[in-house]
Structure formats: structure tokens, C-alpha cells
Design an enzyme around this catalytic site. Structure first.
Site, PDB file in Angstrom:
ATOM      1  N   GLU A 111       0.798  -1.227   0.000  1.00 11.07           N
ATOM      2  CA  GLU A 111       0.000   0.000   0.000  1.00 11.07           C
ATOM      3  C   GLU A 111       0.830   1.276   0.000  1.00 11.07           C
ATOM      4  O   GLU A 111       0.786   2.061   0.961  1.00 11.07           O
ATOM      5  CB  GLU A 111      -0.955   0.011   1.206  1.00 11.07           C
ATOM      6  CG  GLU A 111      -1.907  -1.176   1.250  1.00 11.07           C
ATOM      7  CD  GLU A 111      -3.019  -1.018   2.286  1.00 11.07           C
ATOM      8  OE1 GLU A 111      -2.933  -0.105   3.125  1.00 11.07           O
ATOM      9  OE2 GLU A 111      -3.976  -1.801   2.234  1.00 11.07           O
ATOM     10  N   GLU A 161      -5.165  -8.732   1.071  1.00  9.56           N
ATOM     11  CA  GLU A 161      -5.824  -8.417   2.349  1.00  9.56           C
ATOM     12  C   GLU A 161      -7.305  -8.195   2.116  1.00  9.56           C
ATOM     13  O   GLU A 161      -7.700  -7.520   1.166  1.00  9.56           O
ATOM     14  CB  GLU A 161      -5.287  -7.120   2.993  1.00  9.56           C
ATOM     15  CG  GLU A 161      -3.918  -7.228   3.591  1.00  9.56           C
ATOM     16  CD  GLU A 161      -3.431  -5.904   4.206  1.00  9.56           C
ATOM     17  OE1 GLU A 161      -4.277  -5.091   4.635  1.00  9.56           O
ATOM     18  OE2 GLU A 161      -2.213  -5.701   4.228  1.00  9.56           O
TER      19      GLU A 161
HETATM   20  C1  GBH Z   1      -4.400  -2.089   5.562  1.00 12.55           C
HETATM   21  O1  GBH Z   1      -4.538  -0.738   5.468  1.00 12.55           O
HETATM   22  C2  GBH Z   1      -3.025  -2.353   6.045  1.00 12.55           C
HETATM   23  O2  GBH Z   1      -2.220  -2.950   5.044  1.00 12.55           O
HETATM   24  C3  GBH Z   1      -2.981  -3.149   7.314  1.00 12.55           C
HETATM   25  O3  GBH Z   1      -1.717  -3.020   7.880  1.00 12.55           O
HETATM   26  C4  GBH Z   1      -4.086  -2.673   8.225  1.00 12.55           C
HETATM   27  O4  GBH Z   1      -3.997  -3.243   9.499  1.00 12.55           O
HETATM   28  C5  GBH Z   1      -5.387  -3.047   7.599  1.00 12.55           C
HETATM   29  O5  GBH Z   1      -5.471  -2.579   6.285  1.00 12.55           O
HETATM   30  C6  GBH Z   1      -6.612  -2.569   8.368  1.00 12.55           C
HETATM   31  O6  GBH Z   1      -6.664  -1.184   8.421  1.00 12.55           O
HETATM   32  O7  GBH Z   1     -10.759   6.354   0.569  1.00 12.55           O
HETATM   33  O8  GBH Z   1      -9.912   7.973   2.065  1.00 12.55           O
HETATM   34  O9  GBH Z   1     -11.702   6.586   2.747  1.00 12.55           O
HETATM   35  C7  GBH Z   1      -5.784  -0.304   4.992  1.00 12.55           C
HETATM   36  C8  GBH Z   1      -5.754   1.174   4.910  1.00 12.55           C
HETATM   37  C9  GBH Z   1      -8.045   1.775   4.971  1.00 12.55           C
HETATM   38  C10 GBH Z   1      -6.481   2.931   3.606  1.00 12.55           C
HETATM   39  C11 GBH Z   1      -9.183   2.404   4.231  1.00 12.55           C
HETATM   40  C12 GBH Z   1      -7.601   3.521   2.857  1.00 12.55           C
HETATM   41  C13 GBH Z   1      -9.830   4.278   2.956  1.00 12.55           C
HETATM   42  C14 GBH Z   1      -9.313   5.595   2.500  1.00 12.55           C
HETATM   43  N1  GBH Z   1      -6.875   1.668   4.167  1.00 12.55           N
HETATM   44  N2  GBH Z   1      -8.768   3.649   3.713  1.00 12.55           N
HETATM   45  S1  GBH Z   1     -10.510   6.700   1.923  1.00 12.55           S
END
Ligand code: GBH
Length: 478
Positions: free
Chosen positions: A172, A377
Site C-alpha cells: 500500500e 488483504e
Molecule cells: C491495511 O490498510 C493495512 O495494510 C494493514 O496493515 C491494516 O492493518 C489493515 O489494512 C486494516 O486497516 O478512501 O480515504 O476513505 C488499509 C488502509 C483503509 C487505507 C481504508 C484507505 C480508505 C481511504 N486503508 N482507507 S478513503
């Protein structure tokens, strides 16, 4: 286990890979052991006000000491693969120079243990724990960091390449660039959109340089990939304004990575939409040729769709659910409002929409034909509790997994080449800005005793992984 009843279940391809995933800083602890130095996440978590409750990864799941027990849990789950990440500051404590043998030894033992159990190791080189020393030299906005990453990738490939067949460069990069340097809700907590765009480019460059290192060193037949948190962006209406808001968010959410990595270009509209921030002179001649490397598959992480609308006067939104920030992660997000979906949500407040995963898979298949996909994931946080009988019952997680796996199956049936699925996460763990307050695990962790308690979703998922078939939601083996 009973054989799946074909009338009551849907069956995945026989070679479909079932796995679970973790990341180094989220589970390992032992942050000062065997030569490890601080990463940006150690420094960030130890800065008051950054992580909920003041939580840090100092101990986390103590996996660094309990890895053998955790291997046993993986064995019981019956998964075919385990996705873990390597902590750069264990391998190169100063971010450059020779390998730290004790750091290598830890992952070497882990890999041997996985292979003994017949579980395929899937190694991610970078899941956000940049050596702090490299941040002090400029971090991802500095071009040199990309070259340091390539050197590190080569070291890990030399050490584990004889046994690890499946590799991922970055996890990511959107989060690293735009949450780390834009909104500042991730380490290192900087808030400058021009820096965030520079970081995105140098992460892309790091990926390309690292793939070259891996290809030079790994035996034939090794698989090399990158994992992107592709956003499934949904405009609230089909109005030209909402569609344009969706296009702009799509630019810095998705295409700023897929453009150079998969097509060798930075899209013109992304450059134009961010021209008020940077002239993009950090992209040097030849960079996109380095970044565009053939990949054996694309790793996709999916949790929830992103709902956008045009909003006159809108601007600084924190939409990522990663903590409270007045800074937006979106360089081209002026006049865009992020909406919450109606209906059920996870404990993160993220809407539950499995069709978003189907739509995302369709898009990747359409735009990048011939590129296999692995879902690296997918999962959910819920407010899990230990009941009086010592069990942890999490029907909402089973429902979430069932819904999303049904959509993966539907995508495969429609012709999308999805090769595997990794449940996030094996264990409850340090959920970044939320600390230990959010539980994503199939296995519950008691942070007082470090006891591991498989949740009912773990038993459900074990049956799915063993049989390769999805039972109905309620056909839960006891
Ligand atoms: C993942 O991140 C990670 O790889 C992991 O480490 C983490 O624990 C897991 O997911 C759970 O969070 O479009 O602005 O609303 C996910 C991170 C979460 C980033 C959702 C984007 C939406 C952004 N993502 N988020 S937005």
C-alpha cells in the site's frame, strides 16, 4: 471435516491459494532486540497524541518470541500460505550497509517453520517500518530512499530467495505517501501534499528498482508482485461534477501507482490536477522505464468502497478512517466530499459492501488484461469479546468474509484471474493510529496474557481453506 455439499456451497479452483496475513510492526514487538533500531512507526507511536491511547508496537503480539506458537496456529488453520512482512530496521539497522545476521535469522527460522508445515511463505519487503535514520535523511520524499530500498531488497532476496518463492515489494504505497506525508495520520506524520507526491514517485521508483534486484537474484519460477490498496471509487450520482470528483480522487488514489507500475506513464490528468503543488520535476528521464516492471501478479487489498461527491467549498477532509486530522490525504481533493454509505459498518466505521470488491476486480481485469490478481488483504474489525465460556464468537466477521468471498467467486466465474485470498489478519494486532482498540484477527489476542484464542471465524475460515468451498453462512462447523 465433512465434504462440502455442492448444493449448499460454491467451490473455488483447486489451486486457489488460501492464506492469512500480518505485518512486522503490527505483531512482532521486541523493538530493541537483536540489533533492531527504531523505525518511523516507533518514533511516531512514542510521540504523544499520535496513536489512540498512547499505544505503541513495543510489545504488540510478542510474535518475535512466540513465532513458534503462532506457526502452530497457522498449521491448525490449514491455510496454504502465510503473508508476513520483513522489518527493514532488523535487516539494516542504519538503513544501509551490510545485513544484520540476527535479523536475517529470525525470518529464516520463520520461513523454515512454514515450509516444514507445508505453508507457502509470501514475503512483503516493506509494510511501513522505514528505518528512522532514513527518515532523518529525508524519508520517502528523498530520491535516495528508493536506492536504499533496492539495496535492502537485494539483501533479503539473497538471504531467503532459496526458500521464499513469492515476493511483494511494497504494501500500500498510497498509505505510505498520502497518510504518512499528506494527512499525517500515519508515520512519519508529515503534512505537505508536494512531499506526499514526491514520496509517491520515490515509492514507485523503489518498487521498480527492487523488482530488478529480485529478478537478478531469485531463482527461476519465483513470483514478484506489489500490493496496492486500490480504491473502488463510487460517485454519488452520475452528474458531471460528481464524475469529475471521482476521476480526480481516482488519480491520486489509484492511477498515480498503476499508471507508472503497469503502463509506464504518469497520467496527464493527475499531473494537471496537482500542478498547483508541484511541477513533477522529481520524475527524471528513464524513471518510468525503471518503474514499469513485468509482474507475476498484482496484490490487491480491499476493505470498503470510497464514496465521493462534488462539494462546492469542500476541501480538507479526513476520509481514511485512520484518526483525526485536519489535513486531507488528497492533493487533488479540493471540492470533493467523502460520504458514508448507509447500512452496516465495521468497528472502523467502514461501510460493508462486498460488491465493491467485485467491481474492483472487474476493473483491474479490464484495464490490465493478462495480469493475475491475488487478494492480499480483506477482513474486518468488530468489537470481539471473550464470553464466559472462554470462546470468542464473531458471526459478523464470518458474514463479512462470506459476503466478500462470494463476490470473489462471482468475479472468478465471470473470467477474472484471481489466484488467491489472504484474510487480514491472522491475529488481533497494533492497528496503526488506532493502537490495540481495533481487532482484525481471526485469532483473538489477550494483551494482558498474550493468550491466543481462535475466534469462531477462524474455525469457519479453516473449513473454507481446507475444502476450497464456501459453505452457507450458517453451515459453521463446530
Ligand atoms: C491495511 O490498510 C493495512 O495494510 C494493514 O496493515 C491494516 O492493518 C489493515 O489494512 C486494516 O486497516 O478512501 O480515504 O476513505 C488499509 C488502509 C483503509 C487505507 C481504508 C484507505 C480508505 C481511504 N486503508 N482507507 S478513503
Amino acid at each position: 471435516d465433512q465434504a462440502p455439499d455442492p448444493a449448499r456451497s460454491i467451490t473455488f479452483p483447486p489451486d486457489f491459494l488460501w492464506g492469512t496475513a500480518t505485518a512486522s510492526y503490527q505483531i512482532e514487538g521486541a523493538v530493541r532486540e537483536d540489533g533492531r533500531t527504531p523505525s518511523i512507526w516507533d518514533v511516531y507511536a512514542h510521540t504523544p497524541g499520535r496513536v489512540l491511547g498512547g499505544d505503541t508496537g513495543d510489545v504488540a503480539d510478542d510474535h518475535y518470541h512466540r513465532w513458534a506458537e503462532d506457526l502452530g496456529i497457522l498449521g491448525d488453520l490449514g491455510v496454504g500460505a502465510y503473508r508476513f512482512s520483513v522489518a527493514w530496521p532488523r535487516i539494516q539497522p542504519t538503513g544501509s550497509g551490510p545485513a544484520n545476521a540476527k535479523g536475517i535469522d529470525f525470518y529464516s527460522r520463520l520461513v523454515d517453520g512454514l515450509l516444514e508445515k507445508g505453508i507457502q511463505p509470501v514475503a512483503t519487503l516493506y509494510h511501513w517500518d522505514l528505518p528512522q535514520e532514513l527518515e532523518e535523511a529525508g524519508g520517502w520524499p528523498a530520491r535516495e530512499t528508493a536506492y536504499r530500498f533496492a539495496e535492502y531488497a537485494g539483501i533479503v532476496a539473497d538471504a531467503l530467495g532459496d526458500r521464499v518463492r513469492t515476493w511483494t515489494t511494497l504494501n500500500e504505497p498510497w498509505c505510505s505517501a498520502f497518510l504518512g506525508y499528506g494527512s499525517g495520520v500515519h508515520a512519519p506524520g508529515r503534512t505537505d501534499h508536494a512531499d506526499a507526491l514526491r514520496a509517491a514517485h520515490h515509492l514507485n521508483l523503489a518498487h521498480g528498482l527492487a523488482v530488478r534486484q529480485l529478478r537478478d537474484r531469485l531463482p527461476a519460477g519465483s513470483q514478484v508482485s506489489v500490493t496496492l490498496n486500490l480504491h473502488q471509487i463510487r460517485p454519488m450520482t452520475r452528474s458531471p461534477q460528481d464524475l469529475d470528483a471521482a476521476r480526480r480522487i481516482d488519480g491520486t488514489a489509484n492511477r498515480v501507482f498503476t499508471g507508472p507500475m503497469l503502463a509506464g506513464i504518469y497520467p496527464e490528468d493527475v499531473r494537471a490536477d496537482t500542478a498547483h503543488l508541484t511541477d513533477w520535476s522529481f520524475v527524471r528521464e528513464g524513471d518510468t522505464d525503471i518503474i514499469q516492471q513485468p509482474l507475476d501478479f498484482l496484490g490487491v487489498n480491499y476493505y470498503s468502497p470510497t464514496l465521493v461527491a462534488h462539494d462546492e467549498g469542500g476541501g480538507a477532509h479526513n476520509s481514511d478512517g485512520h484518526g483525526v486530522s485536519v489535513h486531507s490525504p488528497w492533493p487533488a481533493g479540493e471540492g470533493v466530499a467523502f460520504q458514508q454509505a448507509e447500512g452496516r459498518k465495521t468497528a472502523m466505521g467502514w461501510g460493508i459492501d462486498p460488491t465493491g470488491l467485485y467491481d474492483l476486480l472487474q476493473r483491474v481485469a479490464r484495464e490490465h488484461p493478462g495480469l493475475p490478481i491475488v487478494i492480499t488483504e480483506n477482513g474486518a474489525a468488530f468489537d470481539d469479546e471473550v464470553a464466559g465460556d472462554g470462546r470468542v464468537d464473531d458471526p459478523e466477521r464470518i458474514d463479512y468474509l462470506h459476503g466478500h468471498l462470494s463476490e470473489v467467486h462471482r468475479a472468478i466465474a465471470s473470467g477474472v484471474d484471481v489466484r488467491g485470498y489472504f484474510l487480514w489478519s491472522l491475529l488481533d494486532n497494533f492497528e496503526w493510529g488506532y493502537g490495540y482498540s481495533k481487532r482484525f484477527g481471526a485469532v483473538y489476542v489477550d494483551y494482558e496474557t498474550q493468550a491466543r484464542i481462535p475466534k469462531s471465524s477462524a474455525r469457519w475460515y479453516a473449513q473454507v481453506a481446507r475444502t476450497g468451498a464456501l459453505p452457507t453462512r450458517d453451515a459453521l462447523s463446530r
